[in-house]
Design a protein around this motif. Structure first.
Motif, PDB file in Angstrom:
ATOM      1  N   ASP A  31       0.836  -1.201   0.000  1.00  0.00           N
ATOM      2  CA  ASP A  31       0.000   0.000   0.000  1.00  0.00           C
ATOM      3  C   ASP A  31       0.865   1.242   0.000  1.00  0.00           C
ATOM      4  O   ASP A  31       1.869   1.283   0.730  1.00  0.00           O
ATOM      5  N   ARG A  32       0.488   2.237  -0.776  1.00  0.00           N
ATOM      6  CA  ARG A  32       1.144   3.551  -0.834  1.00  0.00           C
ATOM      7  C   ARG A  32       2.454   3.560  -1.625  1.00  0.00           C
ATOM      8  O   ARG A  32       2.997   4.625  -1.892  1.00  0.00           O
ATOM      9  N   LYS A  33       2.969   2.404  -2.010  1.00  0.00           N
ATOM     10  CA  LYS A  33       4.292   2.399  -2.637  1.00  0.00           C
ATOM     11  C   LYS A  33       4.319   3.170  -3.955  1.00  0.00           C
ATOM     12  O   LYS A  33       5.257   3.921  -4.224  1.00  0.00           O
ATOM     13  N   GLY A  34       3.282   3.020  -4.780  1.00  0.00           N
ATOM     14  CA  GLY A  34       3.236   3.735  -6.059  1.00  0.00           C
ATOM     15  C   GLY A  34       3.300   5.235  -5.845  1.00  0.00           C
ATOM     16  O   GLY A  34       4.053   5.952  -6.516  1.00  0.00           O
ATOM     17  N   MET A  35       2.529   5.703  -4.882  1.00  0.00           N
ATOM     18  CA  MET A  35       2.481   7.142  -4.573  1.00  0.00           C
ATOM     19  C   MET A  35       3.840   7.623  -4.031  1.00  0.00           C
ATOM     20  O   MET A  35       4.368   8.656  -4.473  1.00  0.00           O
ATOM     21  N   VAL A  36       4.399   6.862  -3.097  1.00  0.00           N
ATOM     22  CA  VAL A  36       5.682   7.275  -2.498  1.00  0.00           C
ATOM     23  C   VAL A  36       6.771   7.338  -3.576  1.00  0.00           C
ATOM     24  O   VAL A  36       7.496   8.331  -3.685  1.00  0.00           O
ATOM     25  N   ASN A  37       6.865   6.302  -4.406  1.00  0.00           N
ATOM     26  CA  ASN A  37       7.932   6.285  -5.413  1.00  0.00           C
ATOM     27  C   ASN A  37       7.728   7.352  -6.488  1.00  0.00           C
ATOM     28  O   ASN A  37       8.698   7.939  -6.983  1.00  0.00           O
ATOM     29  N   ASN A  38       6.480   7.619  -6.850  1.00  0.00           N
ATOM     30  CA  ASN A  38       6.216   8.666  -7.852  1.00  0.00           C
ATOM     31  C   ASN A  38       6.689  10.025  -7.330  1.00  0.00           C
ATOM     32  O   ASN A  38       7.401  10.758  -8.018  1.00  0.00           O
ATOM     33  N   LYS A  39       6.324  10.341  -6.090  1.00  0.00           N
ATOM     34  CA  LYS A  39       6.698  11.646  -5.534  1.00  0.00           C
ATOM     35  C   LYS A  39       8.196  11.714  -5.249  1.00  0.00           C
ATOM     36  O   LYS A  39       8.833  12.751  -5.444  1.00  0.00           O
ATOM     37  N   PHE A  40       8.754  10.599  -4.795  1.00  0.00           N
ATOM     38  CA  PHE A  40      10.200  10.499  -4.529  1.00  0.00           C
ATOM     39  C   PHE A  40      10.975  10.753  -5.831  1.00  0.00           C
ATOM     40  O   PHE A  40      11.889  11.581  -5.894  1.00  0.00           O
ATOM     41  N   ASN A  41      10.574  10.023  -6.874  1.00  0.00           N
ATOM     42  CA  ASN A  41      11.245  10.135  -8.163  1.00  0.00           C
ATOM     43  C   ASN A  41      11.159  11.566  -8.699  1.00  0.00           C
ATOM     44  O   ASN A  41      12.152  12.122  -9.172  1.00  0.00           O
ATOM     45  N   TYR A  42       9.985  12.163  -8.602  1.00  0.00           N
ATOM     46  CA  TYR A  42       9.807  13.523  -9.134  1.00  0.00           C
ATOM     47  C   TYR A  42      10.719  14.510  -8.389  1.00  0.00           C
ATOM     48  O   TYR A  42      11.362  15.374  -8.995  1.00  0.00           O
ATOM     49  N   PHE A  43      10.800  14.348  -7.079  1.00  0.00           N
ATOM     50  CA  PHE A  43      11.651  15.211  -6.249  1.00  0.00           C
ATOM     51  C   PHE A  43      13.124  15.076  -6.667  1.00  0.00           C
ATOM     52  O   PHE A  43      13.821  16.068  -6.904  1.00  0.00           O
ATOM     53  N   ILE A  44      13.601  13.837  -6.763  1.00  0.00           N
ATOM     54  CA  ILE A  44      15.018  13.610  -7.109  1.00  0.00           C
ATOM     55  C   ILE A  44      15.321  14.099  -8.524  1.00  0.00           C
ATOM     56  O   ILE A  44      16.333  14.767  -8.769  1.00  0.00           O
ATOM     57  N   MET A  45      14.442  13.773  -9.464  1.00  0.00           N
ATOM     58  CA  MET A  45      14.675  14.199 -10.859  1.00  0.00           C
ATOM     59  C   MET A  45      14.695  15.729 -10.947  1.00  0.00           C
ATOM     60  O   MET A  45      15.474  16.296 -11.712  1.00  0.00           O
ATOM     61  N   GLY A  72       9.118  -3.793   7.029  1.00  0.00           N
ATOM     62  CA  GLY A  72       9.128  -2.332   7.158  1.00  0.00           C
ATOM     63  C   GLY A  72       9.568  -1.605   5.907  1.00  0.00           C
ATOM     64  O   GLY A  72      10.183  -0.535   5.994  1.00  0.00           O
ATOM     65  N   LEU A  73       9.225  -2.144   4.745  1.00  0.00           N
ATOM     66  CA  LEU A  73       9.678  -1.531   3.480  1.00  0.00           C
ATOM     67  C   LEU A  73       9.119  -0.118   3.301  1.00  0.00           C
ATOM     68  O   LEU A  73       9.878   0.840   3.129  1.00  0.00           O
ATOM     69  N   ILE A  74       7.793  -0.009   3.339  1.00  0.00           N
ATOM     70  CA  ILE A  74       7.180   1.293   3.063  1.00  0.00           C
ATOM     71  C   ILE A  74       7.502   2.295   4.168  1.00  0.00           C
ATOM     72  O   ILE A  74       7.731   3.484   3.899  1.00  0.00           O
ATOM     73  N   GLU A  75       7.571   1.807   5.393  1.00  0.00           N
ATOM     74  CA  GLU A  75       7.936   2.693   6.514  1.00  0.00           C
ATOM     75  C   GLU A  75       9.320   3.303   6.259  1.00  0.00           C
ATOM     76  O   GLU A  75       9.547   4.486   6.513  1.00  0.00           O
ATOM     77  N   ALA A  76      10.245   2.485   5.752  1.00  0.00           N
ATOM     78  CA  ALA A  76      11.600   2.985   5.469  1.00  0.00           C
ATOM     79  C   ALA A  76      11.573   4.002   4.330  1.00  0.00           C
ATOM     80  O   ALA A  76      12.208   5.066   4.417  1.00  0.00           O
ATOM     81  N   TYR A  77      10.827   3.707   3.247  1.00  0.00           N
ATOM     82  CA  TYR A  77      10.744   4.639   2.115  1.00  0.00           C
ATOM     83  C   TYR A  77      10.148   5.971   2.592  1.00  0.00           C
ATOM     84  O   TYR A  77      10.595   7.048   2.196  1.00  0.00           O
ATOM     85  N   GLU A  78       9.110   5.878   3.431  1.00  0.00           N
ATOM     86  CA  GLU A  78       8.456   7.105   3.910  1.00  0.00           C
ATOM     87  C   GLU A  78       9.381   7.910   4.821  1.00  0.00           C
ATOM     88  O   GLU A  78       9.380   9.137   4.797  1.00  0.00           O
ATOM     89  N   GLU A  79      10.177   7.205   5.598  1.00  0.00           N
ATOM     90  CA  GLU A  79      11.148   7.870   6.473  1.00  0.00           C
ATOM     91  C   GLU A  79      12.194   8.630   5.629  1.00  0.00           C
ATOM     92  O   GLU A  79      12.531   9.778   5.927  1.00  0.00           O
ATOM     93  N   VAL A  80      12.674   7.994   4.575  1.00  0.00           N
ATOM     94  CA  VAL A  80      13.648   8.658   3.691  1.00  0.00           C
ATOM     95  C   VAL A  80      13.002   9.892   3.066  1.00  0.00           C
ATOM     96  O   VAL A  80      13.593  10.986   3.053  1.00  0.00           O
ATOM     97  N   ALA A  81      11.776   9.727   2.554  1.00  0.00           N
ATOM     98  CA  ALA A  81      11.072  10.855   1.924  1.00  0.00           C
ATOM     99  C   ALA A  81      10.899  11.991   2.935  1.00  0.00           C
ATOM    100  O   ALA A  81      11.136  13.167   2.625  1.00  0.00           O
ATOM    101  N   HIS A  82      10.510  11.640   4.142  1.00  0.00           N
ATOM    102  CA  HIS A  82      10.303  12.627   5.199  1.00  0.00           C
ATOM    103  C   HIS A  82      11.602  13.391   5.480  1.00  0.00           C
ATOM    104  O   HIS A  82      11.616  14.621   5.576  1.00  0.00           O
ATOM    105  N   ARG A  83      12.719  12.651   5.574  1.00  0.00           N
ATOM    106  CA  ARG A  83      14.006  13.320   5.867  1.00  0.00           C
ATOM    107  C   ARG A  83      14.429  14.259   4.750  1.00  0.00           C
ATOM    108  O   ARG A  83      15.140  15.240   4.982  1.00  0.00           O
ATOM    109  N   LEU A  84      14.015  13.929   3.494  1.00  0.00           N
ATOM    110  CA  LEU A  84      14.373  14.795   2.362  1.00  0.00           C
ATOM    111  C   LEU A  84      13.417  15.985   2.243  1.00  0.00           C
ATOM    112  O   LEU A  84      13.628  16.873   1.417  1.00  0.00           O
TER     113      LEU A  84
END
Ligand code: TMP
Length: 237
Positions: free
Chosen positions: A44-58, A220-232
């Motif tokens: 759950d939420r992975k598509g959304m997290v990766n889309n926003k993560f990718n857009y931010f980094i790019m 804890g995959l999504i929790e870790a991705y969200e934590e990285v996104a939060h820190r950025l």
């Protein structure tokens, strides 16, 4: 911009054509795969997290002068991009030893690599993305010498930008994979940058905050991705 037809369904993203022949829509799904697609699970939420993560980094890479395929975010899980003629080769930069480098050389995970290593892999799931080198690219016609040189230079430039960005967020950019394509003859960064195609370790604890949590069944995959996104400072709401 409306999606017209499904062009390609990848392991984590679906690509759609649009009314404009030069533009595509990338849709980030919740699927996560390992072992070249043999193991797939939904989060759950992975598509959304990766889309926003990718857009931010790019966007950060674009600001630093690296041409990317990004046009604009369309929704939580979709982004509009330039249609590239993709080079079937993956560029990997490694700042620390991990993954296949550790398996291949028998060195200790975490060893600092100075200067960082540049590896090439052929995009071919059936052959498990075999490692290749620059001469294979010429011989088999996957990408010409000058475009490959540009891909290598842009990969190292991205490493400088992103190592600093992650360092400031308390993370070590251990390694990452980039894919490039050609747009009207120019080498442009395509595909995605997310914790699916990179290794990110907490600077203090060395905890893994990337897809290795899935590959190694750490939980804890999504929790870790969200934590990285939060820190950025990426807004996931
Ligand atoms: P490796 O250690 O498996 O060679 O991977 C190095 C980095 O590149 C790691 O962050 C994962 C990423 N990568 C992909 O995302 N897809 C691939 O097909 C390959 C070969 C590597």
């Amino acid at each position: 911009m409306q999606k017209v037809a499904e062009l390609y369904r990848g392991k984590a993203k679906t690509v759609y054509t649009t009314e404009d022949a030069d533009l595509l829509v990338l849709e980030f799904r919740n699927d996560t795969s390992a072992l070249d697609g043999e193991r797939i699970e939904q989060f759950d939420r992975k598509g959304m997290v990766n889309n926003k993560f990718n857009y931010f980094i790019m966007s950060k890479l674009e600001e630093a002068g690296i041409p990317t395929q990004m046009v604009r975010l369309l929704s939580d899980t979709e982004v509009l991009v330039k249609k590239l003629d993709m080079v079937p080769v993956e560029c990997v930069i490694r700042n620390r030893a991990a993954g296949s480098l550790v398996r291949r050389l028998g060195i200790k995970e975490g060893l600092e690599l100075n200067p960082p290593v540049f590896d090439l892999f052929l995009k071919n799931d059936a052959m498990h993305d075999p490692m290749i080198n620059e001469s294979y690219c010429q011989t088999f016609g996957w990408v010409n010498e000058s475009n490959l040189a540009r891909m290598k230079a842009l990969s190292y430039q991205a490493n400088q930008v992103l190592s600093k960005l992650f360092d400031e967020a308390g993370l070590i950019l251990v390694d990452f994979k980039l894919e490039f394509g050609l747009f009207k003859g120019e080498v442009v960064l395509g595909d995605e940058f997310s914790p699916d195609g990179s290794r990110l370790w907490d600077k203090t604890t060395l905890n893994k905050m990337d897809k290795d949590r899935f590959r190694q069944s750490l939980g804890g995959l999504i929790e870790a991705y969200e934590e990285v996104a939060h820190r950025l400072g990426i807004n996931l709401d």
